[in-house]
Design an enzyme around this catalytic site. Structure first.
Site, PDB file in Angstrom:
ATOM      1  N   GLN A   1       0.820  -1.215   0.000  1.00 45.16           N
ATOM      2  CA  GLN A   1       0.000   0.000   0.000  1.00 45.16           C
ATOM      3  C   GLN A   1       0.854   1.265   0.000  1.00 45.16           C
ATOM      4  O   GLN A   1       0.646   2.163  -0.815  1.00 45.16           O
ATOM      5  CB  GLN A   1      -0.929   0.010   1.224  1.00 45.16           C
ATOM      6  CG  GLN A   1      -2.076  -0.977   1.159  1.00 45.16           C
ATOM      7  CD  GLN A   1      -3.163  -0.631   2.149  1.00 45.16           C
ATOM      8  OE1 GLN A   1      -4.079   0.136   1.864  1.00 45.16           O
ATOM      9  NE2 GLN A   1      -3.076  -1.201   3.341  1.00 45.16           N
TER      10      GLN A   1
ATOM     11  N   TYR B   1       1.661 -10.065  15.806  1.00 44.35           N
ATOM     12  CA  TYR B   1       1.960  -8.992  14.854  1.00 44.35           C
ATOM     13  C   TYR B   1       2.578  -7.796  15.578  1.00 44.35           C
ATOM     14  O   TYR B   1       3.642  -7.290  15.190  1.00 44.35           O
ATOM     15  CB  TYR B   1       0.694  -8.571  14.114  1.00 44.35           C
ATOM     16  CG  TYR B   1       0.856  -7.305  13.309  1.00 44.35           C
ATOM     17  CD1 TYR B   1       1.669  -7.274  12.179  1.00 44.35           C
ATOM     18  CD2 TYR B   1       0.198  -6.127  13.686  1.00 44.35           C
ATOM     19  CE1 TYR B   1       1.828  -6.103  11.443  1.00 44.35           C
ATOM     20  CE2 TYR B   1       0.347  -4.964  12.961  1.00 44.35           C
ATOM     21  CZ  TYR B   1       1.164  -4.951  11.836  1.00 44.35           C
ATOM     22  OH  TYR B   1       1.321  -3.790  11.121  1.00 44.35           O
TER      23      TYR B   1
END
Length: 290
Positions: free
Chosen positions: A11, A124
């Site tokens: 992105q 994460y």
């Protein structure tokens, strides 16, 4: 100026290449072209190109899947950034690295500053925090940009998911007790480039961590309402779905999300003059998100 960008198909990476192309001597790699967990490959490329700046936009971002892919998460989010930072330090380059709001537990009131204690609640988040530490230890001249709720026209993100589900369903249940600042990926790229331009102008910044995210803060439910209002006014949806606000406990996920992802952006404004991302402006061209 020579700039090396990793994760160029992600992105943020997409916009970095788009905004830098033709303005600098640019070398960019996708994850298929360069495995940043391959230390030999990283050192070889950096040694040959001798960049002035390395921007790491590569990351393992499958938050829920990371709970099982622990080793891979750490390899990409910790080891890869460490190798890039070590290579940057060897050749005298500045290392710029993207991190996340998930390094916090999300339990405090107000917004998080760069000085607040970290306490990730997921693999994460833990792996991204480990990456921050590795970069800081490996390269003195480093800038770490923590951001949140990233979206853009390229790649997978919340806006695209909402538009897809809105076209398929008459009603949607959206979490309303998680709050943060949606951040346009193009603005993240612009912020990183502004940092580079600041340094290239001969100014010495305060090295370390900076927060950059969008304003105003909203819940996922409130964000989705704006998305669908814009989609309806832009006539890309015939009818908005009925939205129901639900608590996190009604939408369980393998990885715990921070309830509070508000990032205080005062430091980056004061140091670089970079203002928070205007996510509402970024949604004006919502047709491009289809």
């Amino acid at each position: 100026m020579r700039v090396l960008v990793t994760g160029c198909n992600g992105q943020v990476g997409h916009y970095l290449v788009e905004q830098l192309r033709g303005k600098v001597d640019l070398l960019s790699y996708s994850k298929e072209q360069l495995d940043i967990t391959d230390q030999v490959a990283v050192f070889s490329i950096v040694s040959e190109f001798a960049p002035h700046y390395i921007i790491n936009a590569a990351a393992y971002t499958a938050v829920d899947k990371a709970e099982q892919d622990v080793d891979l998460s750490y390899a990409i989010n910790r080891d890869g950034p460490q190798y890039l930072a070590e290579a940057a330090d060897r050749c005298g380059a500045v290392m710029l690295h993207i991190s996340t709001d998930y390094v916090f537990d999300g339990d405090v009131d107000g917004s998080y500053t760069e000085r607040d204690a970290t306490a990730p609640q997921s693999i994460y988040g833990e792996s991204k925090l480990a990456g921050e530490i590795a970069v800081a230890e490996a390269c003195r001249r480093h800038l770490i940009l923590r951001t949140a709720w990233v979206f853009g026209e390229h790649g997978s993100n919340f806006v695209k998911t909402m538009l897809r589900l809105g076209a398929e369903r008459d009603a949607l249940s959206i979490v309303s007790d998680q709050v943060g600042g949606p951040t346009y990926a193009g603005d993240i790229a612009k912020a990183l480039i502004t940092m580079i331009e600041f340094i290239d102008a001969g100014k010495e910044p305060l090295w370390g961590i900076y927060h950059f995210s969008g304003a105003p803060y909203v819940s996922w439910y409130e964000f989705s309402r704006v998305i669908f209002d814009q989609a309806e006014s832009s006539q890309i949806l015939d009818k908005k779905p009925l939205l129901k606000a639900i608590p996190t406990r009604e939408f369980p996920t393998p990885a715990k999300r921070p309830a509070n992802s508000r990032l205080n952006c005062d430091k980056i404004v004061q140091q670089f003059g970079i203002k928070p991302s205007d996510w509402q402006k970024a949604l004006i061209n919502i047709r491009n998100y289809k």
